[in-house]
Write a protein that holds these residues in place. Structure first.
Motif, PDB file in Angstrom:
ATOM      1  N   THR A   1      -7.050  85.456  54.995  1.00  0.00           N
ATOM      2  CA  THR A   1      -7.940  84.666  55.844  1.00  0.00           C
ATOM      3  C   THR A   1      -7.485  84.726  57.301  1.00  0.00           C
ATOM      4  OG1 THR A   1      -6.678  82.744  55.133  1.00  0.00           O
ATOM      5  CG2 THR A   1      -8.822  83.063  54.115  1.00  0.00           C
TER       6      THR A   1
ATOM      7  N   ASN B   1     -12.457  71.103  50.311  1.00  0.00           N
ATOM      8  CA  ASN B   1     -13.494  71.972  50.879  1.00  0.00           C
ATOM      9  C   ASN B   1     -14.613  72.295  49.908  1.00  0.00           C
ATOM     10  OD1 ASN B   1     -11.760  71.891  52.967  1.00  0.00           O
ATOM     11  ND2 ASN B   1     -11.590  74.100  53.253  1.00  0.00           N
TER      12      ASN B   1
ATOM     13  N   PHE C   1      -7.885  69.742  51.537  1.00  0.00           N
ATOM     14  CA  PHE C   1      -9.005  68.786  51.559  1.00  0.00           C
ATOM     15  C   PHE C   1     -10.167  69.263  50.698  1.00  0.00           C
ATOM     16  CE2 PHE C   1      -6.722  67.953  55.551  1.00  0.00           C
ATOM     17  CZ  PHE C   1      -6.345  66.645  55.289  1.00  0.00           C
TER      18      PHE C   1
ATOM     19  N   ASN D   1      -2.218  81.837  54.896  1.00  0.00           N
ATOM     20  CA  ASN D   1      -3.403  82.533  55.394  1.00  0.00           C
ATOM     21  C   ASN D   1      -3.176  84.034  55.505  1.00  0.00           C
ATOM     22  OD1 ASN D   1      -5.318  80.460  55.611  1.00  0.00           O
ATOM     23  ND2 ASN D   1      -4.350  79.702  57.473  1.00  0.00           N
TER      24      ASN D   1
ATOM     25  N   VAL E   1     -18.585  72.128  48.890  1.00  0.00           N
ATOM     26  CA  VAL E   1     -19.831  72.042  49.650  1.00  0.00           C
ATOM     27  C   VAL E   1     -20.502  70.729  49.255  1.00  0.00           C
ATOM     28  CG1 VAL E   1     -22.061  73.103  50.106  1.00  0.00           C
ATOM     29  CG2 VAL E   1     -20.060  74.537  49.671  1.00  0.00           C
TER      30      VAL E   1
ATOM     31  N   PHE F   1      -7.618  74.223  48.573  1.00  0.00           N
ATOM     32  CA  PHE F   1      -7.315  73.676  49.894  1.00  0.00           C
ATOM     33  C   PHE F   1      -6.874  72.227  49.820  1.00  0.00           C
ATOM     34  CE2 PHE F   1     -10.830  76.660  50.018  1.00  0.00           C
ATOM     35  CZ  PHE F   1     -10.337  77.639  50.850  1.00  0.00           C
TER      36      PHE F   1
ATOM     37  N   PHE G   1      -8.377  80.358  46.294  1.00  0.00           N
ATOM     38  CA  PHE G   1      -7.860  79.366  47.229  1.00  0.00           C
ATOM     39  C   PHE G   1      -8.056  77.951  46.712  1.00  0.00           C
ATOM     40  CE2 PHE G   1      -7.829  82.497  50.686  1.00  0.00           C
ATOM     41  CZ  PHE G   1      -6.742  82.044  51.401  1.00  0.00           C
TER      42      PHE G   1
ATOM     43  N   ARG H   1     -13.070  76.150  40.736  1.00  0.00           N
ATOM     44  CA  ARG H   1     -13.729  77.147  41.573  1.00  0.00           C
ATOM     45  C   ARG H   1     -12.793  78.326  41.836  1.00  0.00           C
ATOM     46  NH1 ARG H   1     -15.551  75.232  47.421  1.00  0.00           N
ATOM     47  NH2 ARG H   1     -13.292  75.078  47.666  1.00  0.00           N
TER      48      ARG H   1
ATOM     49  N   ARG I   1     -10.296  89.174  49.475  1.00  0.00           N
ATOM     50  CA  ARG I   1     -10.393  87.728  49.209  1.00  0.00           C
ATOM     51  C   ARG I   1     -11.252  87.456  47.986  1.00  0.00           C
ATOM     52  NH1 ARG I   1     -11.201  87.237  54.993  1.00  0.00           N
ATOM     53  NH2 ARG I   1     -13.443  87.028  54.667  1.00  0.00           N
TER      54      ARG I   1
ATOM     55  N   ALA J   1     -18.439  80.472  43.706  1.00  0.00           N
ATOM     56  CA  ALA J   1     -17.424  81.512  43.536  1.00  0.00           C
ATOM     57  C   ALA J   1     -17.840  82.526  42.478  1.00  0.00           C
ATOM     58  CB  ALA J   1     -16.096  80.876  43.163  1.00  0.00           C
TER      59      ALA J   1
END
Ligand SMILES: Nc1ncnc2c1ncn2[C@@H]1O[C@H](COP(=O)(O)OP(=O)(O)OP(=O)(O)O)[C@@H](O)[C@H]1O
Ligand SMILES: [Mg+2]
Lengths: 237, 792
Positions: free
Chosen positions: A60, A99, A97, A55, A101, A95, A93, A155, A87, A113
């Protein structure tokens, strides 16, 4: 130190969290240089501060002490909107999990993105790169975990970031699927020279990286060069 | 279309149930604003146009009889812009269709140019006066309609003891009788019983023995005069006192104008208060909804920020929810508002007569309504967004910390807690842990219930008022006005009329009552000893005997004059010898209409220096012989106006029901939407938050009713708490209302019956249960297999 300039450099960067009375040191003052074009793995057990470090690098979160140098600007001193631009333009990034939408299709998730930057990959092209062209109009709920993670990779790379940050990208995947995802990352690094920071608690995965940094209890324990990384398709655990 | 817009639309569709409840509340707030505002404006503009075009007067002076020269002297005063003299008489008339004699007010108007004169008349039907005949009459439109009288029909009037046939040459309306009532004592227009008859000026004066004289002066003042109208009237009173000044009425006390004015000011208050309440509730509910939505999208917010979206972009995206909800609520509200305005104008048409009184769309009000609704929507959304935006993206992407655990206070009462069963435990914990949400629910339920309570109490108050005034105080079957003061002999004659079981005399004397610098002009009613057909009462309803000396004042009058029982007031009759006397106040009674004072009839006559006089009669009548009585009264030369109390009561009762359906119905429905909407909203949010938990229970084998039972219990707890608050709140509201309506013209009694409390609880529970039915159906259709897979 290598002949290549570091793209990012942590200098005494630390992060502590205050939880009421107690202070938790998630990351003690760390020094680390990330070289342009390298595939760097951060290895450590759960709670060792890996995500915290990521992070700080990804803008972030901010260090509570020290500096995070990107070229000659210090992320720690940046203002919120500068950090947003960082960023937006520099990092991608991935992640643990995914993430995604949930109310957007695979392609639309990539679009989230691409709409941010001036010269992105076409969303379709990004999906093509991760082998998901046929699932472009599917919603996350209609995709398997591995497929969702590949959408997340698409993404991340569609913005053409300078550095890709992947936090346990295979944490929720089985071995076969994990190999697929890792191969994509390795390919991006080898073919496009993309700088990748891979976070994992699994030592077996670290072998695909060119360099491995071990974290223990918020401290950088040691750094190991890995001149002959194995192919991601040979990873096993 | 930017991809975030697409997300917005899909998110909106996904939470359509919760959004609809907010949109409904929002719509009602905006609807109340647009509807009430539109009605208010149309009413106000119609009135202003009408008053201007037909030159509505600023003052009225009614006299016994004044020569033209007196009026000319008044006309010369600088503050008088213009004036007009006329003759006014109340007459009994024979209307073909009416079984009973009807009172008409005869007003003289110029035979030409009557539209342009002061208090001009607006012809609705017919051609108006001709040049060749004198016996022509123009009728109030409503009166003609009520009796089915057409232009060209003939009508018989008793004028100056002679029966005359008149030809109806037109129907009209006038700014003096927008609200067609005889005077301030009439609550509601009844065109079957009262109408105005306009006859030619010169002819009326001749027939009524008013050549070169008048009994009313009415006129307009200059702007400066208008500002000091009371002072002007006081001087006019002195100037005209030799001619028997019966009444001095500034525009502000003119009956039709007062009613219209009160309605408008009431409307102005409602048009701000009602929408304010509804929009505030909507913002609260929306705020909670958005807080949940933003929290549920915490990870998404973090991800968007990690990807490089700026705070502004994320904020705008989430504000979009509020804006869309506000926009939809606003549009709904415009629709509701148009409907409401149309209904209100339709209702007003029954009471108020204007030349043009059409409902029209007010685009600016709709635009304001829309903007306010959108602003409230955005406001409601803002807090939710900010709560999430404060977090660093890294923080936002971490799983939400587990809900505040730990025990709630109630759990310390172990013996009670153990009895409650785990589903009640779940419900209770959830109520106490989500304090803001629960408090909003309690507040909405309390407010909605209080509004329903207020609506029902208002209805009861009206019913009580009508009963008090028209059943308890006035107990007669028929009241008969006399043309002049008559002697006791008239009473003896009246007792011989067919069907009369009891007859009592009344003496009305218009006087100025003064105490210190405060004064009021009103008719003091003289009651005979042993009177029973007029029974003044104390606030608790107990009849009060009128003592043989002194005055009994109604509460409001005593308050206005600042006198108490035992004080002395100055009394000066407006005609006769006009000697000022100091008389004691010997009693106080209550009344909800106008200002009244009572005295013993002999005592009052004595003050005037006259022996037993009377100027109206009250009868108790054998119901079987009413027709005979009416026939006899028609040929009674001294009779001037007649009031059949049963008709009055029926008319008021009918009108009360008709208007209540609109105003009380609208209030209850609006409040119901709040109760229903807020209950449903929080239950749906609850379901969304607890899909996993509820699904798990379903997997374990609990039926939908058992699972819904948790949410129903929760809703019930909040509702019950709201109910506890509702009645104190409702009491504050109704007592505030009673204080606001404590006016000279009428006052609202505060009547709170236990039944009303029960009805309110019943109504509110109905709306609440309706919401619970939907909750149950939602739980039944919950895809619980999907639910257990949901990642928190
Ligand atoms: N926002 C926070 N507030 C409080 N403590 C935190 C916060 N974020 C991290 N920590 C603490 O800092 C330490 C390091 O956390 P971090 O998430 O970096 O671990 P990690 O190595 O990524 O672990 P994992 O493999 O489980 O993801 C942990 O002890 C964690 O509890
Ligand atoms: Mg981690």
């Amino acid at each position: 130190m290598s002949e290549t300039d570091p793209i990012l450099r942590l200098e005494g960067a630390g992060r502590t969290f205050r939880m009421g009375e107690v202070e938790v040191t998630a990351l003690a003052e760390a020094d680390l240089a990330i070289r342009s074009g390298e595939f760097l793995a951060i290895l450590g057990p759960s709670g060792s501060g890996k995500s915290t470090l990521l992070n700080l690098v990804g803008g972030t979160d901010r260090p509570t002490t020290g500096h995070v140098w990107f070229g000659d600007t210090d992320l720690a001193a940046m203002r919120d909107h500068e950090l947003t631009l960082y960023r937006r333009r520099v990092v991608g990034f991935i992640f643990q999990f995914y993430n995604l939408v949930p109310t957007l299709t695979a392609e639309e998730n990539v679009q989230v993105a691409t709409e941010l930057v001036g010269d992105p990959l076409a969303p379709a092209a990004a999906l093509e790169l991760v082998g998901l062209s046929s699932r472009a109009s599917h919603f996350p709920a209609q995709l398997s975990g591995g497929e969702q993670q590949r959408v997340a990779i698409a993404r991340a790379i569609a913005k053409r970031p300078r550095i890709l940050l992947a936090d346990e990208p295979t944490g929720a995947l089985d071995l076969v699927t994990a190999r697929q995802v890792l191969s994509i990352l390795q390919g991006l690094n080898r073919r496009e020279g993309l700088t990748i920071l891979l976070i994992t608690h699994n030592p077996a995965l670290a072998d695909i990286a060119g360099r491995v940094v071990r974290l223990a209890s918020g401290r950088l324990a040691d750094t190991r060069e890995n001149p002959n990384p194995i192919d991601a398709s040979d990873v096993t655990w | 279309m930017p991809v975030l817009h697409r997300k917005l639309i899909r998110d909106l569709v996904a939470s359509v149930g919760t959004l609809l409840t907010v949109i409904a509340i929002m719509g009602i707030g905006t609807g109340a604003y647009v509807g009430l505002g539109t009605s208010q404006r149309i009413l106000e503009e119609s009135r202003a146009d009408y008053y201007r075009q037909y030159r509505f007067a600023d003052f009225w002076i009614s006299l016994k009889k004044a020569p033209r020269s007196a009026a000319e002297r008044l006309a010369a005063w600088p503050e008088v812009a213009s004036l007009r003299t006329r003759v006014v008489f109340d007459v009994l008339l024979d209307v073909p269709d009416a079984a009973r004699p009807v009172t008409g007010r005869l007003l003289s108007v110029p035979s030409t140019g009557y539209a342009q004169s002061i208090n001009g008349i607006h012809l609705q039907r017919g051609a108006g006066f001709s040049e060749d005949r004198d016996e022509e009459v123009i009728l109030s439109e409503a009166f003609a309609r009520a009796h089915g009288i057409e232009v060209g029909d003939r009508l018989h009037l008793v004028l100056n003891r002679r029966r005359q046939a008149f030809t109806v040459v037109g129907t009209c309306i006038s700014p003096e009788y927008v609200y067609l009532v005889r005077g301030p004592g009439d609550l509601i227009p009844d065109p079957t019983r009262f109408g105005v008859l306009y006859v030619k000026e010169r002819y009326a004066r001749e027939v009524l023995d008013f050549k070169d004289a008048c009994n009313e002066i009415t006129g307009q003042l200059t702007p400066r005069g208008r500002r000091q109208v009371e002072e002007f009237l006081a001087r006019a009173d002195r100037l005209l006192s030799p001619y028997g000044v019966l009444d001095l009425v500034p525009r502000s006390r003119q009956a039709s104008h007062s009613f219209l004015h009160d309605e408008l000011s009431g409307l102005a208050v409602s048009a701000t208060v009602m929408p304010g309440i509804f929009l505030a509730v909507a913002a609260l509910v929306l705020n909670i909804l958005m807080l949940r939505l933003a929290r549920r999208q915490r990870t998404t917010v973090g991800t968007l920020k990690a990807l490089g979206y700026s705070d502004l972009q994320v904020t705008l995206h989430f504000l979009g929810f509020g804006v869309v909800v506000g926009l939809l609520g606003g549009l709904c509200g415009c629709g509701i508002g148009l409907g409401l305005a149309a209904a209100m104008i339709r209702m007003y048409r029954q009471f108020f007569e204007f030349p043009s009184f059409a409902y029209s769309v007010q685009p600016d009000l709709m635009l304001i309504g829309l903007l306010v609704s959108v602003a409230f929507g955005a406001l409601g959304a803002l807090r939710g967004v900010l709560a999430v935006l404060r977090l660093q993206p890294a923080e936002a992407m971490r799983p939400t910390p587990p809900e505040r655990g730990g025990r709630i206070a109630l759990e310390r009462l172990g013996w009670l807690w153990r009895r409650l069963g785990f589903r009640t435990h779940l419900a209770l914990r959830s109520v106490f842990r989500n304090r803001v949400r629960s408090l909003t629910g309690v507040f909405s339920a309390a407010l909605a219930t209080a509004i329903m309570f207020m609506a029902l109490v208002m209805y009861d108050s009206f019913v009580y008022l009508v009963d008090f005034q028209f059943e308890q105080v006035v107990r007669s079957d028929v009241d008969l006005g006399m043309r002049d003061e008559a002697s006791r002999a008239a009473l003896l004659d009246a007792r011989q009329l067919p069907g009369v079981q009891r007859a009592e005399p009344l003496l009305g004397v218009t006087c100025d009552l003064r105490h210190g610098y405060r004064s009021r002009r009103l008719a003091i009613t003289g009651l005979s000893a042993g009177h029973s057909l007029t029974a003044p009462r104390a606030s608790d309803g107990a009849p009060i005997r009128i003592p043989s000396t002194g005055l009994v004042l109604t509460r409001k009058l005593a308050e206005l004059l600042d006198v108490r029982v035992g004080d002395l007031v100055e009394l000066r009759p407006v005609r006769g010898r006009r000697t000022v006397r100091r008389v004691p106040v010997t009693g106080e009674v209550d009344s909800y209409l106008g200002l009244d004072a009572y005295a013993d009839l002999e005592y009052l006559a004595g003050l005037l220096g006259e022996s037993s006089a009377l100027n109206s009669l009250q009868f108790r009548v054998d119901p079987g012989a009413q027709a005979d009585l009416f026939r006899a009264v028609r040929s009674l030369p001294v009779a001037q106006g007649m009031n059949v109390m049963a008709d009055t009561r029926a008319n008021i009762a009918r009108t009360l029901v008709e208007t209540s359906v609109v105003s009380i119905g609208v209030m209850i429905v609006f409040a119901g939407v709040i109760a229903f909407g807020s209950t449903l909203n929080s239950a749906l949010i609850e379901i969304g938050d607890r899909v996993r938990e509820l699904s798990t229970l379903r997997v374990l084998g609990y039926g939908p009713a058992e699972v819904a039972g948790i949410l129903v219990r929760q809703g019930l707890l909040v509702f019950l708490a709201g109910l506890l608050l509702a009645f104190p709140l409702g009491y504050l509201m109704v007592s505030g209302l009673a204080r606001a309506y404590d006016k000279e013209l009428y006052r609202l009694p505060l009547v709170i019956r236990f039944d009303t409390v029960l009805q309110t609880i019943g109504l509110a529970s109905g709306f609440m249960l309706l919401a619970q039915v939907i909750v149950y159906r939602q739980v039944r259709s919950l895809d619980w297999l999907e639910g257990i897979k949901v990642k928190e």
